[in-house]
Design a protein around this motif. Structure first.
Motif, short mmCIF file in Angstrom:
data_model
loop_
_atom_site.label_atom_id
_atom_site.label_comp_id
_atom_site.label_asym_id
_atom_site.label_seq_id
_atom_site.Cartn_x
_atom_site.Cartn_y
_atom_site.Cartn_z
N PRO A 1 23.10 30.53 100.73
CA PRO A 1 21.85 30.57 101.57
C PRO A 1 22.22 30.36 102.98
CG PRO A 1 21.61 28.97 100.03
CD PRO A 1 22.77 29.50 99.57
N VAL A 2 21.85 31.05 104.07
CA VAL A 2 22.28 30.59 105.14
C VAL A 2 21.83 29.30 105.55
CG1 VAL A 2 21.79 31.13 107.75
CG2 VAL A 2 22.32 33.12 106.10
N VAL A 3 20.66 28.77 105.46
CA VAL A 3 20.08 27.44 105.51
C VAL A 3 19.64 27.07 104.43
CG1 VAL A 3 18.36 26.07 107.06
CG2 VAL A 3 19.23 28.42 107.92
N PRO A 4 20.66 26.04 103.70
CA PRO A 4 20.39 25.70 102.44
C PRO A 4 19.20 24.86 102.09
CG PRO A 4 22.23 24.50 103.38
CD PRO A 4 21.74 25.66 104.37
N LEU A 5 18.88 24.14 103.01
CA LEU A 5 17.51 23.26 102.80
C LEU A 5 16.45 23.65 103.74
CD1 LEU A 5 19.35 19.71 103.12
CD2 LEU A 5 18.83 21.09 101.02
N LEU A 6 16.55 25.09 104.08
CA LEU A 6 15.49 25.40 104.97
C LEU A 6 15.50 24.60 106.38
CD1 LEU A 6 12.88 27.31 102.89
CD2 LEU A 6 15.02 28.11 103.58
N VAL A 7 14.49 25.21 107.18
CA VAL A 7 14.40 24.33 108.37
C VAL A 7 13.20 23.13 107.74
CG1 VAL A 7 13.32 23.91 110.76
CG2 VAL A 7 14.88 25.95 109.95
N PRO A 8 13.23 21.94 107.92
CA PRO A 8 12.28 21.05 107.27
C PRO A 8 10.85 21.18 107.92
CG PRO A 8 14.30 19.80 107.86
CD PRO A 8 14.69 21.18 108.33
N HIS A 9 10.00 21.25 106.87
CA HIS A 9 8.65 21.40 107.20
C HIS A 9 7.84 19.99 107.56
CE1 HIS A 9 7.98 25.82 106.46
NE2 HIS A 9 9.28 25.46 105.83
N CYS A 10 6.76 20.01 108.05
CA CYS A 10 6.08 18.71 108.43
C CYS A 10 4.75 18.93 108.07
CB CYS A 10 6.39 18.24 109.79
SG CYS A 10 5.76 16.59 110.38
N PRO A 11 3.98 18.29 106.99
CA PRO A 11 2.52 18.61 106.88
C PRO A 11 1.74 17.86 108.06
CG PRO A 11 3.41 17.06 105.13
CD PRO A 11 4.81 17.26 106.03
N SER A 12 0.71 18.72 108.30
CA SER A 12 -0.22 18.00 109.25
C SER A 12 -1.13 17.20 108.59
CB SER A 12 -0.85 19.30 110.07
OG SER A 12 -1.52 20.32 108.90
N GLU A 13 -1.26 17.07 107.41
CA GLU A 13 -2.39 16.13 106.75
C GLU A 13 -1.73 15.86 105.52
OE1 GLU A 13 -5.65 18.48 104.54
OE2 GLU A 13 -5.49 18.94 106.75
N THR A 14 -1.96 14.67 104.74
CA THR A 14 -1.65 14.18 103.65
C THR A 14 -2.24 15.01 102.30
OG1 THR A 14 -1.68 11.75 104.25
CG2 THR A 14 -1.71 12.42 101.83
N ILE A 15 -1.25 15.71 101.63
CA ILE A 15 -1.43 16.86 100.70
C ILE A 15 -1.16 16.33 99.18
CG2 ILE A 15 0.36 18.02 101.46
CD1 ILE A 15 -2.92 19.72 100.36
N THR A 16 -1.80 16.89 98.27
CA THR A 16 -1.15 16.79 96.93
C THR A 16 -0.33 18.33 96.59
OG1 THR A 16 -2.99 15.35 96.25
CG2 THR A 16 -1.77 16.40 94.46
N VAL A 17 1.12 18.08 96.13
CA VAL A 17 1.93 18.94 96.02
C VAL A 17 2.59 18.57 94.51
CG1 VAL A 17 3.90 20.33 96.34
CG2 VAL A 17 2.10 19.85 98.17
N GLY A 18 2.53 19.32 93.40
CA GLY A 18 3.22 18.99 92.06
C GLY A 18 2.61 17.88 91.41
N GLY A 19 1.45 17.31 91.78
CA GLY A 19 0.83 16.30 91.24
C GLY A 19 0.82 14.96 91.95
#
Length: 514
Positions: free
Chosen positions: A376-394
């Motif tokens: 994949p061209v960008v193996p870790l993708l361009v890092p994302h940055c959440p705009s608020e605290t969020i629950t993901v995967g528990g």
């Protein structure tokens, strides 16, 4: 205070930097412990103050894959005062990139980019909002739509045929595949953007192309260089590693090139009285800038940002993918044979491959898809940055975290793909994931609002160029050399060793190489 004022400037800077680092890191340590008491993802233990920074491996995508096998498909790292989260499964990637797309819609902007491009606006780094939506709309609808790209297919054909002619003149000699692909795509893109500005075939055009190539290569390399300022924001002003200064110099070089092109175009338009219809994208962008009825007017900074997006985003990435594809094909004679059979059945044994043939070449498309699965061209993708605290995967993901989606790991997961390390294009003949990020087992361009905007252009360039190279020439490794397919990690994944090969004509009519 008097004693400090007598220190030399360098000593004072170091003292202040270390003091700031210590204070920020102490805060980060307390912050990290606090969040670990609030159901944040598990992860490896870190050192006080610096966390996991010293344990990071240069092959970061492989290290993250290994850690995910210990800590699960979502785990955390402490990067100095920054909180890092790594996602390595399709289901959790879906939550980040689709289910909570708006919250994760911002990219984490590197310190060097933030400093060097202050005041500039582009699609990659501009925060999600009305300005970003306007820029993406201009880019997608007017610069890389299917209609627009089809209307300039002769530009692509002209540049690809130039590459064929050059390779024909290099028969029996070694050719750097990535270098030739880079130059070809660069010429395609610059022809689309400002083809009418620089005299066709003139030395000036060649000089601009060569300079852009060097700047793009330096830019992508610097973007992937570890920078302490990204982990300790308080140190940005000191520029301890010089990354910000180097990035500023590169952005200035981009700016000088674009300024020159823009001045030439504005002069041409003034002399012609703007009576001529738009010849390329630059004319279109300049007309948008002068549109007084626009809700969000396009500025000169926007135009430069869009030009940089096309030049940087479309060249090095395509060249790297082409190198990996060619290397895998040369390593797999059965794959090469099947590609040739398909090309000959569609284009003919002694005819030129045209772009109109591409949609009739499903196996070639599968080869490109399989290449982008393994590399994949960008193996870790361009890092994302959440705009608020969020629950993901528990687990809770704190606001402002740096979130990596490990596409490299997802694409090589044995629970997702059978024999995932094998180069097997046929797997994409039976299943139909596309490049648009709808199947979270396959995300070479990302997904959601921040999916790569130039997918259609990349697809056309890669398929057409690969078809031409495979149909027109036989390829072999230079005597005494071995074919190496190993990769080098960076923001953009590259081959560790550039692919060098010797072309031999396959077509019997020399006129087909003109």
């Amino acid at each position: 205070m008097d004693a400090i004022s007598q220190w030399d400037p360098l000593t004072l800077v170091i003292f202040l930097a270390l003091s700031g680092m210590f204070a920020v890191s102490c805060y980060a340590w307390v912050y990290f412990i606090k969040h670990h008491q609030c159901n944040t993802p598990p992860g490896p233990p870190g050192l006080p103050l610096i966390g996991n920074l010293l344990s990071l491996d240069p092959e970061l995508h492989k290290q993250f894959t290994s850690l995910s096998q210990t800590y699960g498909p979502i785990f955390s790292l402490r990067l100095g005062p920054r909180y890092g989260v790594v996602v390595s499964s399709p289901s959790i990637a879906r939550q980040v990139l689709r289910d909570h797309d708006v919250i994760f819609a911002n990219h984490d902007v590197p310190a060097a980019v933030r400093v060097a491009t202050e005041g500039a606006s582009d699609i990659l780094w501009t925060p999600y909002g009305s300005e970003w939506r306007m820029l993406r709309k201009v880019f997608v609808q007017w610069m890389v739509s299917n209609y627009t790209l089809d209307s300039v297919h002769m530009l692509r054909r002209k540049e690809v045929r130039k590459m064929v002619g050059y390779l024909y003149g290099r028969v029996g000699f070694q050719v750097n595949i990535g270098e030739q692909m880079f130059l070809t795509v660069l010429n395609v893109i610059t022809s689309m953007i400002w083809g009418g500005t620089v005299e066709e075939g003139g030395d000036e055009r060649a000089i601009v192309g060569a300079e852009l190539r060097k700047v793009v290569a330096d830019f992508t390399e610097l973007l992937g260089k570890p920078n302490i300022s990204d982990f300790f924001p308080g140190l940005v002003k000191f520029g301890l590693q010089g990354v910000e200064k180097q990035m500023g110099s590169l952005v200035q070089r981009f700016d000088q090139i674009f300024e020159k092109i823009l001045r030439q175009r504005l002069k041409m338009n003034k002399e012609s009285g703007n009576k001529e219809d738009s010849k390329d994208f630059l004319d279109f962008l300049l007309k948008l800038k002068d549109d007084e009825n626009a809700k969000l007017p396009l500025t000169m900074a926007h135009i430069k940002g869009l030009l940089m997006d096309m030049v940087v985003g479309g060249t090095d990435t395509s060249a790297n993918t082409m190198e990996f594809a060619m290397a895998e094909i040369m390593s797999n004679p059965d794959v090469m044979k099947r590609i040739r059979q398909e090309l000959e059945s569609v284009a003919g044994q002694d005819n030129v491959v045209e772009e109109s043939h591409i949609h009739k070449l499903p196996y070639l498309l599968a080869v490109v898809k399989e290449t982008m699965r393994l590399y994949p061209v960008v193996p870790l993708l361009v890092p994302h940055c959440p705009s608020e605290t969020i629950t993901v995967g528990g687990y809770k993901i704190p606001k402002g975290s740096r979130v990596f989606v490990n596409v490299w790991a997802i694409h090589r997961d044995p629970s997702v793909y059978d024999n995932p390390l094998d180069f097997n294009p046929s797997r994409f003949l039976d299943s139909k994931p596309d490049f648009r990020g709808n199947d979270f087992r396959y995300l070479p361009f990302g997904s959601g609002r921040r999916i790569c905007a130039g997918i259609t252009l990349a697809e056309k360039n890669l398929l057409y160029s690969l078809a031409i190279l495979m149909h027109s020439f036989d390829w072999k490794v230079p005597p005494g050399q071995k074919l190496d397919i190993s990769e080098k990690f960076g923001t953009v994944l590259k081959k560790k060793t550039p692919l060098v090969a010797i072309p031999t004509p396959r077509l019997s009519n020399p006129a087909l190489y003109e």
